[in-house]
Design an enzyme around this catalytic site. Structure first.
Site, mmCIF file in Angstrom:
data_model
loop_
_atom_site.group_PDB
_atom_site.id
_atom_site.type_symbol
_atom_site.label_atom_id
_atom_site.label_comp_id
_atom_site.label_asym_id
_atom_site.label_seq_id
_atom_site.Cartn_x
_atom_site.Cartn_y
_atom_site.Cartn_z
ATOM 1 N N CYS A 72 60.346 9.145 52.840
ATOM 2 C CA CYS A 72 59.878 8.271 53.928
ATOM 3 C C CYS A 72 60.560 8.582 55.262
ATOM 4 C CB CYS A 72 60.116 6.807 53.547
ATOM 5 S SG CYS A 72 59.629 5.646 54.847
ATOM 6 N N ARG A 75 62.342 5.123 57.652
ATOM 7 C CA ARG A 75 63.418 4.316 57.078
ATOM 8 C C ARG A 75 64.339 3.639 58.073
ATOM 9 N NH1 ARG A 75 66.131 8.330 52.974
ATOM 10 N NH2 ARG A 75 64.816 9.975 53.861
ATOM 11 N N TRP A 244 53.735 0.522 58.315
ATOM 12 C CA TRP A 244 52.548 0.801 59.116
ATOM 13 C C TRP A 244 52.291 2.303 59.051
ATOM 14 C CZ3 TRP A 244 56.759 -1.786 61.543
ATOM 15 C CH2 TRP A 244 57.710 -0.923 62.123
ATOM 16 N N GLU A 249 49.047 10.644 58.815
ATOM 17 C CA GLU A 249 48.635 10.332 57.441
ATOM 18 C C GLU A 249 47.112 10.213 57.366
ATOM 19 O OE1 GLU A 249 51.606 6.841 57.173
ATOM 20 O OE2 GLU A 249 51.417 7.577 55.119
HETATM 21 N N1 ARG Z 1 49.984 8.396 52.919
HETATM 22 C C1 ARG Z 1 49.383 7.187 52.422
HETATM 23 C C2 ARG Z 1 48.012 6.993 53.088
HETATM 24 O O1 ARG Z 1 47.638 7.783 53.901
HETATM 25 C C3 ARG Z 1 50.253 5.967 52.701
HETATM 26 C C4 ARG Z 1 51.683 6.045 52.215
HETATM 27 C C5 ARG Z 1 52.614 5.050 52.866
HETATM 28 N N2 ARG Z 1 52.625 5.228 54.295
HETATM 29 C C6 ARG Z 1 53.299 4.454 55.164
HETATM 30 N N3 ARG Z 1 53.183 4.690 56.434
HETATM 31 N N4 ARG Z 1 54.095 3.475 54.738
HETATM 32 O O2 ARG Z 1 47.296 6.052 52.849
#
Ligand code: ARG
Length: 365
Positions: A72, A75, A244, A249
């Site tokens: 992560c 953090r 968030w 991602e």
């Molecule tokens: N990578 C995953 C997604 O695209 C989410 C994982 C957790 N991500 C976060 N920013 N807490 O849905």
């Protein structure tokens, strides 16, 4: 998980002792109180074969598990986690109510709050531990058709499970899956999420109109629902949490990967790019504009999101905080580097020890 993984009483006490000693020390609880607590835990384990965390132990444990999450990048904010103690639930209806509340309060109209709900832990008596079958509380279905997958290919197997349990989706590329919950008997129950709870963001680009016309969207909050939280030898097999999004991602993985929504060819077309040769870097240009569109759209809709440069800067502050407190930062390099322009961040030029510290979050089947 396999029940043989649950510690025998002697081992459980050892694991409890390690957690209690470390966390009470960090929280500056007086030694006498810590020793008294250890003796209570020993009695409780002798009497009932397990022990119950106090709310402070539970809350701090969930935060430490975040701090110890090597993959992560977010953090820095580990201390701000809101912990919902849901250890009292006795049926899946109650579980669903807790989860609906979690979704509403963490979404917070877009000003996302990091949050975790903690359900009863796996017990050695139970045949099956409590589980949320979804990968994330909110995620889109994927339907296998003759002309390929409609929706999220990553959800095909789970969507099949939902359909076999009697769920029917609308068949769009963005159908929100229902919650599938089970407690100790292992029997799954379906709970569609009330539509008004699921915040979504339509994706548009600040000036390339064709990107907005693709009809893309994504949900506001990533709620990871299938990991096991381990604190002091206790296994919380249903402990969904959220932070968030970091823009990449969605923009560099969920919408871009060719085994996910595979949108780069469509983005390139919307941009009028020549896609006949890789040599023009059309994929890279499409990727950047898609990521700009994701960040722009979330901001326009008042939904918390972070770009990868800012997130890397926040991680640097986390590293400094940890060093200032004489703790070393463990990490997994391949996950910490962002999938877009990694070498523009300090993370790319760093190395990390991937040692797994406890408490932590673990994958489970
Ligand atoms: N990578 C995953 C997604 O695209 C989410 C994982 C957790 N991500 C976060 N920013 N807490 O849905």
């Amino acid at each position: 998980m396999n029940m043989s993984e649950i510690a025998t009483e002697g081992l459980l006490y050892k694991q409890a002792e390690q957690y209690i000693r470390e966390s009470y020390h960090e929280r500056s609880v007086p030694q006498s109180q810590m020793l008294a607590r250890l003796s209570d835990i020993r009695d409780e384990i002798n009497e009932i074969g397990t022990y119950n965390h106090t709310i402070e132990e539970l809350t701090y444990g969930a935060k430490l598990a975040w701090r110890n999450s090597n993959r992560c990048i977010g953090r820095l904010f580990w201390e701000s986690l809101t912990v919902i103690d849901a250890r009292h639930v006795t049926n899946t209806d109650e579980m669903a109510q807790v989860l609906f509340r979690h979704i509403r309060e963490a979404t917070n109209e877009g000003r996302i709050k990091p949050m975790i709900s903690i359900f009863p832990p796996a017990s050695s008596r139970a045949v099956k531990p409590p589980r949320i079958w979804n990968h994330q509380l909110v995620r889109y279905a994927g339907y296998e058709t003759e002309s390929g997958v409609i929706g999220d290919p990553a959800s095909v197997a789970f969507t099949t499970t939902c359909l076999s349990l009697g769920w029917r989706g609308a068949g769009s590329a963005f159908d929100v899956l229902p919650l599938v919950l089970s407690l100790e008997d292992g029997e799954p129950s379906l709970y569609p999420i009330p539509e008004e709870l699921v915040k979504e963001v339509p994706i548009a680009h600040p000036h390339i109109e064709g990107i907005g016309e693709l009809g893309l969207k994504w949900y506001a909050v990533p709620f990871v629902a299938d990991m096991r939280l381990e604190i002091g030898g206790i296994h919380y097999t249903a402990a969904p949490f959220n932070g968030w999004y970091m823009g990449t991602e969605i923009g560099a993985r969920n919408l871009a990967d060719d085994d996910r929504y595979n949108m780069l060819p469509d983005i390139a077309a919307a941009m009028g790019l020549d896609t006949t040769s890789a040599f023009t870097l059309w994929k890279d240009r499409a990727l950047v504009e898609l990521n700009i569109a994701v960040l722009h759209s979330f901001r326009e809709h008042g939904v918390t999101i972070v770009d990868h440069h800012t997130a890397a800067g926040q991680f640097k502050r986390f590293q400094k905080n940890e060093n200032d407190n004489d703790r070393d930062v463990t990490g997994r390099w391949s996950w910490l580097i962002p999938p877009l322009s990694p070498a523009t961040t300090h993370l790319f030029h760093s190395s990390f020890d991937d040692e797994i510290k406890l408490p932590n979050y673990f994958y489970q089947n």
